[in-house]
Design a protein around this motif. Structure first.
Motif, PDB file in Angstrom:
ATOM      1  N   GLY A  81       0.823  -1.208   0.000  1.00  0.00           N
ATOM      2  CA  GLY A  81       0.000   0.000   0.000  1.00  0.00           C
ATOM      3  C   GLY A  81       0.853   1.251   0.000  1.00  0.00           C
ATOM      4  N   SER A  82       1.886   1.266   0.817  1.00  0.00           N
ATOM      5  CA  SER A  82       2.778   2.428   0.862  1.00  0.00           C
ATOM      6  C   SER A  82       3.553   2.570  -0.435  1.00  0.00           C
ATOM      7  N   ALA A  83       3.967   1.442  -1.015  1.00  0.00           N
ATOM      8  CA  ALA A  83       4.702   1.480  -2.277  1.00  0.00           C
ATOM      9  C   ALA A  83       3.856   2.108  -3.384  1.00  0.00           C
ATOM     10  N   ARG A  84       2.573   1.750  -3.425  1.00  0.00           N
ATOM     11  CA  ARG A  84       1.671   2.333  -4.424  1.00  0.00           C
ATOM     12  C   ARG A  84       1.522   3.835  -4.184  1.00  0.00           C
ATOM     13  N   PHE A  85       1.393   4.218  -2.912  1.00  0.00           N
ATOM     14  CA  PHE A  85       1.262   5.643  -2.574  1.00  0.00           C
ATOM     15  C   PHE A  85       2.529   6.396  -2.968  1.00  0.00           C
ATOM     16  N   LEU A  86       3.694   5.835  -2.651  1.00  0.00           N
ATOM     17  CA  LEU A  86       4.958   6.486  -2.985  1.00  0.00           C
ATOM     18  C   LEU A  86       5.141   6.589  -4.492  1.00  0.00           C
ATOM     19  N   ASP A  87       4.696   5.579  -5.212  1.00  0.00           N
ATOM     20  CA  ASP A  87       4.826   5.610  -6.667  1.00  0.00           C
ATOM     21  C   ASP A  87       3.931   6.687  -7.277  1.00  0.00           C
ATOM     22  N   GLN A  88       2.748   6.869  -6.704  1.00  0.00           N
ATOM     23  CA  GLN A  88       1.870   7.946  -7.162  1.00  0.00           C
ATOM     24  C   GLN A  88       2.496   9.309  -6.879  1.00  0.00           C
ATOM     25  N   LEU A  89       3.086   9.437  -5.690  1.00  0.00           N
ATOM     26  CA  LEU A  89       3.772  10.675  -5.338  1.00  0.00           C
ATOM     27  C   LEU A  89       4.965  10.901  -6.254  1.00  0.00           C
ATOM     28  N   ALA A  90       5.700   9.827  -6.562  1.00  0.00           N
ATOM     29  CA  ALA A  90       6.856   9.937  -7.446  1.00  0.00           C
ATOM     30  C   ALA A  90       6.437  10.401  -8.836  1.00  0.00           C
ATOM     31  N   ARG A  91       5.295   9.918  -9.300  1.00  0.00           N
ATOM     32  CA  ARG A  91       4.811  10.355 -10.619  1.00  0.00           C
ATOM     33  C   ARG A  91       4.547  11.862 -10.629  1.00  0.00           C
ATOM     34  N   ARG A  92       3.914  12.345  -9.557  1.00  0.00           N
ATOM     35  CA  ARG A  92       3.643  13.780  -9.488  1.00  0.00           C
ATOM     36  C   ARG A  92       4.936  14.589  -9.466  1.00  0.00           C
ATOM     37  N   LEU A  93       5.910  14.124  -8.712  1.00  0.00           N
ATOM     38  CA  LEU A  93       7.196  14.826  -8.655  1.00  0.00           C
ATOM     39  C   LEU A  93       7.928  14.736  -9.989  1.00  0.00           C
ATOM     40  N   ALA A  94       7.849  13.596 -10.636  1.00  0.00           N
ATOM     41  CA  ALA A  94       8.495  13.429 -11.940  1.00  0.00           C
ATOM     42  C   ALA A  94       7.892  14.387 -12.962  1.00  0.00           C
ATOM     43  N   GLU A  95       6.585  14.560 -12.911  1.00  0.00           N
ATOM     44  CA  GLU A  95       5.925  15.491 -13.824  1.00  0.00           C
ATOM     45  C   GLU A  95       6.451  16.906 -13.613  1.00  0.00           C
ATOM     46  N   GLN A  96       6.695  17.253 -12.357  1.00  0.00           N
ATOM     47  CA  GLN A  96       7.250  18.577 -12.063  1.00  0.00           C
ATOM     48  C   GLN A  96       8.701  18.689 -12.532  1.00  0.00           C
ATOM     49  N   LEU A  97       9.451  17.620 -12.386  1.00  0.00           N
ATOM     50  CA  LEU A  97      10.855  17.641 -12.800  1.00  0.00           C
ATOM     51  C   LEU A  97      11.009  17.809 -14.300  1.00  0.00           C
ATOM     52  N   VAL A  98      10.099  17.228 -15.043  1.00  0.00           N
ATOM     53  CA  VAL A  98      10.187  17.301 -16.500  1.00  0.00           C
ATOM     54  C   VAL A  98      10.216  18.753 -16.966  1.00  0.00           C
ATOM     55  N   THR A 223      13.999   7.021 -11.279  1.00  0.00           N
ATOM     56  CA  THR A 223      13.867   5.926 -12.246  1.00  0.00           C
ATOM     57  C   THR A 223      12.507   5.941 -12.938  1.00  0.00           C
ATOM     58  N   HIS A 224      11.782   7.041 -12.796  1.00  0.00           N
ATOM     59  CA  HIS A 224      10.423   7.080 -13.355  1.00  0.00           C
ATOM     60  C   HIS A 224      10.469   7.145 -14.881  1.00  0.00           C
ATOM     61  N   PRO A 225       9.598   6.410 -15.574  1.00  0.00           N
ATOM     62  CA  PRO A 225       9.594   6.397 -17.042  1.00  0.00           C
ATOM     63  C   PRO A 225       9.296   7.752 -17.677  1.00  0.00           C
ATOM     64  N   LEU A 226       8.691   8.667 -16.923  1.00  0.00           N
ATOM     65  CA  LEU A 226       8.374   9.981 -17.483  1.00  0.00           C
ATOM     66  C   LEU A 226       9.615  10.824 -17.736  1.00  0.00           C
ATOM     67  N   LEU A 227      10.693  10.552 -17.019  1.00  0.00           N
ATOM     68  CA  LEU A 227      11.881  11.389 -17.129  1.00  0.00           C
ATOM     69  C   LEU A 227      12.594  11.142 -18.455  1.00  0.00           C
ATOM     70  N   THR A 228      13.033  12.220 -19.066  1.00  0.00           N
ATOM     71  CA  THR A 228      13.771  12.147 -20.324  1.00  0.00           C
ATOM     72  C   THR A 228      15.269  12.132 -20.027  1.00  0.00           C
ATOM     73  N   PRO A 229      16.104  11.848 -21.016  1.00  0.00           N
ATOM     74  CA  PRO A 229      17.554  11.850 -20.776  1.00  0.00           C
ATOM     75  C   PRO A 229      18.103  13.180 -20.300  1.00  0.00           C
ATOM     76  N   THR A 230      17.388  14.270 -20.551  1.00  0.00           N
ATOM     77  CA  THR A 230      17.886  15.578 -20.119  1.00  0.00           C
ATOM     78  C   THR A 230      17.140  16.127 -18.905  1.00  0.00           C
ATOM     79  N   THR A 231      16.270  15.320 -18.322  1.00  0.00           N
ATOM     80  CA  THR A 231      15.575  15.749 -17.102  1.00  0.00           C
ATOM     81  C   THR A 231      16.511  15.598 -15.911  1.00  0.00           C
ATOM     82  N   PRO A 232      16.635  16.616 -15.075  1.00  0.00           N
ATOM     83  CA  PRO A 232      17.502  16.480 -13.896  1.00  0.00           C
ATOM     84  C   PRO A 232      16.962  15.436 -12.930  1.00  0.00           C
ATOM     85  N   ARG A 233      17.856  14.810 -12.203  1.00  0.00           N
ATOM     86  CA  ARG A 233      17.491  13.837 -11.176  1.00  0.00           C
ATOM     87  C   ARG A 233      17.694  14.448  -9.803  1.00  0.00           C
TER      88      ARG A 233
END
Length: 404
Positions: A81-98, A223-233
């Motif tokens: 359950g926490s892993a799913r929650f963290l992954d959802q949060l990671a997606r939101r952060l990845a969208e911002q990083l892009v 490691t999110h799939p949304l990140l491009t090769p030039t997206t900062p980590r």
């Protein structure tokens, strides 16, 4: 979530993911679950049967889940359950990083040759705080209730310290007593439980729950799939800094190499970073400052000096060499100008760890370097009849002829 059943489900999930990633894995994928010691030693056959029924249900959910998600969730070490929650949060952060990515048609040279840029620690902490990530981590069962400056016996003694500010305060290297004074109201600066509450909250939150979940989150983002090769980590070692409460890589190196004082590690780490000394050169750089340099620059006490001596000491077995009739050679520090070869004596440092002096005619002409302090002290304390000479700027110690 946060129960024995949730922990068991997370274990089953990990077993299933490990089996899926193992080529030609033998046997049934749930065999490791059936072979658990608790399963084999259960007196009531219905007990393992119930747990295996749960394992089968977990397997059904696992098989119905996207393989990319199953792998990502297994990497967190949390409940599913926490892993799913963290992954959802990671997606939101990845969208911002892009949004910070360099346009793909104009990649910078660093990204081309060395991969995407990684933000430094400060920028990563700012980003996580702005996005409310630390507050979100406190919603997981693993971290819920970990950050609370509350006395269990007296609920009236409660202090509201924002987690974002607390993380930055802790990583800054500020001492725990100073943190206690900063986090508690000025009206009760000497309350006897101030320090206890501070230590308890730091231990529960930063040394365990927040560092654990933040580390999992940063990995999911990077490691999110949304990140491009030039997206900062995000800074990959963020969790280590949260856990240890220091802000430099050098301080982390010290704390994971036997230095127990966070204060000392923080000060040396800051000094090394300002001097451009990386972790690979840190041991030599620290050793070259010698014992009196540690006490002067960092106000190192006796216990801290002992830790530093253990850290910088070079492995040696001088007594073994001496008893085999071989000389022991130690490069010297601070050799006086015009010092020639010849016999010398060593001054025992006493109970306090201070630099061992090399003397001739009652005057100090050199010093034993910190990296060889333990080796020299072992020889002095051995009780053997030894002779010491300086030869070409080095101390050469041999067993006296009468002892051979």
């Amino acid at each position: 979530m946060g129960t024995v059943a949730a922990d068991f489900a997370a274990f089953v999930w990990l077993v299933l993911q490990t089996h899926a990633e193992t080529l030609h894995a033998p046997g049934d994928r749930l065999d490791p679950v059936r072979s658990l010691l608790a399963m084999e030693q259960a007196d009531d056959p219905s007990v393992p049967a119930r747990w295996m029924a749960l394992a089968e249900k977990v397997t059904t959910v696992y098989d119905a889940t996207d393989p990319v998600s199953t792998r990502r969730w297994a990497s967190t070490g949390t409940s599913i359950g926490s892993a799913r929650f963290l992954d959802q949060l990671a997606r939101r952060l990845a969208e911002q990083l892009v949004a910070y990515a360099v346009p793909e048609d104009t990649p910078d040279e660093i990204s081309v040759f060395f991969g995407p840029p990684e933000w430094p620690l400060e920028q990563t902490l700012d980003f996580l705080a702005e996005q409310g990530a630390f507050k979100d981590l406190l919603l997981t069962p693993e971290a819920c209730g970990s950050w609370k400056l509350t006395n269990e016996q007296s609920k009236s003694l409660t202090f509201d310290v924002p987690i974002d500010n607390a993380v930055r305060d802790w990583i800054s290297g500020t001492s725990i007593p100073e943190l206690a004074r900063a986090w508690m109201p000025d009206s009760i600066p000497t309350h006897p439980q101030m320090l206890e509450l501070t230590v308890q909250s730091i231990k529960q939150a930063f040394e365990h729950a927040i560092s654990w979940t933040a580390g999992a989150l940063v990995n999911l983002v990077n490691t999110h799939p949304l990140l491009t090769p030039t997206t900062p980590r995000l800074f990959a070692q963020t969790a280590w800094h949260i856990r240890h409460g220091v802000d430099t890589e050098q301080a982390i190196t010290l704390l994971t190499s036997g230095i127990t004082s966070r204060r000392l590690a923080h000060q040396i780490g800051r000094a090394a970073a300002e001097a451009g000394i990386g972790s690979g050169q840190l041991r030599t750089w620290v050793a070259d400052q010698q014992i009196d340099g540690w006490t002067t620059a960092y106000k190192a006490n006796t216990y801290e000096v002992e830790d530093l001596l253990d850290y910088v000491s070079k492995p040696a077995n001088p007594l073994n060499e001496l008893l085999r009739g071989r000389p022991v050679t130690i490069p010297l520090a601070r050799v006086g100008p015009g010092t020639g070869d010849g016999p010398v004596t060593l001054t025992h440092p006493g109970k306090k760890p201070v630099t061992i002096r090399v003397n001739r005619d009652g005057n100090q002409i050199a010093a034993i370097p910190a990296a060889r302090h333990h080796a020299a002290l072992t020889m002095i304390d051995s009780g053997l009849d030894l002779t010491h000479h300086i030869e070409a700027g080095q101390l050469v110690t041999t067993l006296a002829m009468a002892s051979l």
